[in-house]
Design a protein around this motif. Structure first.
Motif, PDB file in Angstrom:
ATOM      1  N   UNK A 310      -9.780   3.852  12.848  1.00 56.08           N
ATOM      2  CA  UNK A 310      -7.990   3.971  12.949  1.00 56.08           C
ATOM      3  C   UNK A 310      -7.441   2.573  13.141  1.00 56.08           C
ATOM      4  N   UNK A 311      -7.854   1.813  12.746  1.00 49.73           N
ATOM      5  CA  UNK A 311      -6.922   1.114  12.992  1.00 49.73           C
ATOM      6  C   UNK A 311      -7.136   0.215  11.035  1.00 49.73           C
ATOM      7  N   UNK A 312      -8.341   0.747  10.866  1.00 47.10           N
ATOM      8  CA  UNK A 312      -8.274   0.776   9.160  1.00 47.10           C
ATOM      9  C   UNK A 312      -7.163   1.480   8.699  1.00 47.10           C
ATOM     10  N   UNK A 313      -6.689   2.254   8.709  1.00 55.68           N
ATOM     11  CA  UNK A 313      -5.885   3.638   8.797  1.00 55.68           C
ATOM     12  C   UNK A 313      -4.238   2.878   8.896  1.00 55.68           C
ATOM     13  N   UNK A 314      -4.460   2.249  10.058  1.00 57.87           N
ATOM     14  CA  UNK A 314      -2.592   1.927  10.394  1.00 57.87           C
ATOM     15  C   UNK A 314      -2.533   0.696   9.712  1.00 57.87           C
ATOM     16  N   UNK A 315      -3.736  -0.451   9.019  1.00 57.83           N
ATOM     17  CA  UNK A 315      -3.195  -1.549   8.578  1.00 57.83           C
ATOM     18  C   UNK A 315      -2.973  -0.449   6.486  1.00 57.83           C
ATOM     19  N   UNK A 316      -3.661   0.060   6.711  1.00 59.70           N
ATOM     20  CA  UNK A 316      -3.217   0.399   5.383  1.00 59.70           C
ATOM     21  C   UNK A 316      -1.766   0.944   4.580  1.00 59.70           C
ATOM     22  N   UNK A 317      -1.425   1.770   6.106  1.00 64.92           N
ATOM     23  CA  UNK A 317       0.213   2.284   6.569  1.00 64.92           C
ATOM     24  C   UNK A 317       1.000   0.804   6.288  1.00 64.92           C
ATOM     25  N   UNK A 318       1.056   0.139   7.769  1.00 65.12           N
ATOM     26  CA  UNK A 318       0.979  -1.724   7.666  1.00 65.12           C
ATOM     27  C   UNK A 318       1.420  -2.621   6.427  1.00 65.12           C
ATOM     28  N   UNK A 319       0.539  -2.221   5.672  1.00 66.86           N
ATOM     29  CA  UNK A 319       0.005  -2.951   4.474  1.00 66.86           C
ATOM     30  C   UNK A 319       1.174  -3.042   3.711  1.00 66.86           C
ATOM     31  N   UNK A 320       1.186  -1.557   2.738  1.00 67.40           N
ATOM     32  CA  UNK A 320       2.063  -0.697   2.334  1.00 67.40           C
ATOM     33  C   UNK A 320       3.811  -0.939   2.403  1.00 67.40           C
ATOM     34  N   UNK A 321       4.023  -1.436   3.247  1.00 66.46           N
ATOM     35  CA  UNK A 321       5.083  -0.593   3.967  1.00 66.46           C
ATOM     36  C   UNK A 321       5.478  -2.144   4.070  1.00 66.46           C
ATOM     37  N   UNK A 322       5.175  -3.116   4.220  1.00 68.07           N
ATOM     38  CA  UNK A 322       5.524  -4.732   3.858  1.00 68.07           C
ATOM     39  C   UNK A 322       6.814  -5.058   3.228  1.00 68.07           C
ATOM     40  N   UNK A 323       6.634  -5.374   1.847  1.00 73.49           N
ATOM     41  CA  UNK A 323       7.719  -5.091   1.782  1.00 73.49           C
ATOM     42  C   UNK A 323       8.423  -4.646   1.406  1.00 73.49           C
ATOM     43  N   UNK A 324       9.033  -3.378   1.507  1.00 70.56           N
ATOM     44  CA  UNK A 324       9.700  -2.586   1.761  1.00 70.56           C
ATOM     45  C   UNK A 324      10.759  -3.010   3.429  1.00 70.56           C
ATOM     46  N   UNK A 325       9.716  -3.141   4.074  1.00 73.47           N
ATOM     47  CA  UNK A 325      10.540  -3.529   5.692  1.00 73.47           C
ATOM     48  C   UNK A 325      10.898  -4.844   5.256  1.00 73.47           C
TER      49      UNK A 325
END
Length: 459
Positions: A310-325
């Motif tokens: 579950x941490x792996x799944x959320x980490x993927x969303x987190x990394x993908x959103x860093x630049x947009x954030x």
């Protein structure tokens, strides 16, 4: 006599028997953990226990790694109730699902980033709890290695996903930020809170173990410094290749040094890590912190697998959103990577370090703070270099001069603070103020390579 039989209740076949604690021991445990907290105290000890001045009790206690040798068997409902609903911080778990929904239906990277961060916080805390529960059944050596592996699993998972997206600078800065926050913010808050509670005297901790950890951190600084200087002075033998080759070679050396540190800590010099309060009592075996495991060995393994996935799944969303954030919130990527990710990702451990310092257990607090920094510096960073090597990603130890200088000064400040083996609230205040200066520096620091240097992998 009852206490002696209780602590040695293992029959000749090596099968653990159920231990019955005396009223004195039960009262001591109840008194120690009567404070209500957002997180589970036993998981906070276990997650970073292996790496600090309090490591002796975690690794040298016989057979059970400070856990009562009681094998539990729970139903599925009971196991979920224990793991999911026993800690109040788990009310943040739904934010993980919310991050996925927001990403699917709106694509607002700012909210996806925030919700992903909030969703990872309780998962990281529960991961440490499950690791400690499993360590109860594996014995001290394997239990210590488990804590070493899963202690900073959240940071390593985020880093690996960032490497797969060729976001090298995010990996470097997030790992650097974990070291800075643990050394300055976490240790500073622990010293400050403990100093206020025990203001009539100075608190003491194991000076020898702190010195060894400081030496390892200085070695890590050396490993990061030479590639940065080589790059800045343009003195590479083969431009663009020598720097990367040196980083990979140095990473292998650092991993060897870290392995030697484990052997030193576990086998040859484990008496160095006896907490000062146990030395004064003349008894390194007896501890009032013995806790019975709440879930079985296989339950722990299953929960470790679920939480890691579950941490792996959320980490993927987190990394993908860093630049947009970064664009949406008008915050530099460097500030997000160095300051926000480590603070939020390690919130549970931060609370634990402060809690134990207030209980005058400063050895455990240093195990959380400096011990975690040592693991990231000597294992996490070189491990990511090796992973990048395997993935054909140019991850190196050139963290740029600004970041490397910040780390160097931080390690020096902490080394001077712990060299006497005592702490007070003023030392803690100085460390906190130093961290505020670091955070302000990264807020105005523009790193031109943080966004533009990562071409997307071809499919």
């Amino acid at each position: 006599m009852e206490d002696h039989q209780d602590k040695n209740s293992i029959n000749n076949n090596g099968i653990p028997m159920v231990g019955i604690h005396s009223h004195k021991e039960i009262g001591s445990v109840d008194l120690e953990f009567e404070d209500q907290s957002l997180v589970s105290p036993e998981s906070l000890v276990g997650k970073k226990y292996f790496f600090g001045q309090a490591v002796y009790r975690s690794l040298s206690s016989t057979a059970s790694n400070n856990c009562s040798p009681l094998y539990m068997r729970n139903s599925v409902v009971q196991s979920i109730k224990i793991v999911v609903f026993s800690a109040k911080i788990n009310f943040l778990i739904p934010f993980g699902f919310l991050a996925i929904l927001v990403d699917k239906f709106s694509g607002h990277h700012g909210w996806v980033f925030i919700f992903s961060l909030l969703g990872i916080i309780p998962l990281a805390e529960r991961l440490g709890y499950a690791t400690e529960q499993l360590a109860c059944y594996t014995g001290p050596t394997v239990g210590g290695l488990l804590n070493a592996t899963f202690g900073n699993a959240t940071e390593l998972i985020i880093s690996i996903y960032a490497l797969r997206s060729r976001m090298v600078r995010v990996v470097q800065q997030s790992l650097l930020g974990s070291i800075l926050s643990n050394n300055l913010l976490v240790l500073g808050c622990a010293f400050f809170a403990g100093g206020l509670v025990h203001s009539k005297r100075e608190q003491v901790f194991n000076k020898g173990a702190a010195t060894v950890s400081s030496g390892l951190l200085l070695m890590a600084v050396m490993g990061l410094l030479f590639p940065a200087v080589l790059h800045s002075t343009h003195t590479e033998l083969h431009f663009g290749k020598s720097e990367l080759a040196l980083s990979r070679f140095t990473s292998c050396i650092m991993l060897v040094a870290y392995g030697a540190y484990l052997v030193f800590q576990l086998k040859t010099q484990n008496n160095l890590y006896v907490p000062v309060d146990q030395v004064d009592d003349g008894n390194v075996e007896n501890s009032d912190d013995d806790e019975a495991p709440e879930i079985s060995k296989w339950e722990s393994i299953i929960w470790l697998s679920i939480l890691t996935a579950w941490i792996s799944v959320l980490s993927e969303y987190l990394v993908d959103a860093i630049e947009g954030a970064s664009v949406k919130m008008n915050i530099p990527v460097a500030f997000i990577s160095v300051i926000l990710l480590p603070i939020v990702g390690n919130a549970a451990e931060h609370a634990g370090a402060v809690m134990f310092a207030m209980k005058d257990k400063l050895d455990i607090s240093l195990g959380v703070a400096i011990g975690s920094s040592t693991q990231i510096a000597m294992f996490g960073i070189p491990f990511c270099v090796v992973v990048g090597w395997v993935e054909d990603c140019p991850m190196d130890l050139n963290f740029q001069l600004f970041e490397t200088a910040t780390l160097f000064i931080t390690v020096l400040v902490v080394a001077f603070m712990v060299q006497e083996g005592t702490s007070n609230y003023f030392k803690g205040l100085m460390l906190i103020l130093c961290y505020i200066i670091v955070a302000a520096s990264f807020f105005v620091h523009v790193d031109p390579t943080s966004i533009a240097d990562h071409p997307k992998p071809s499919h």
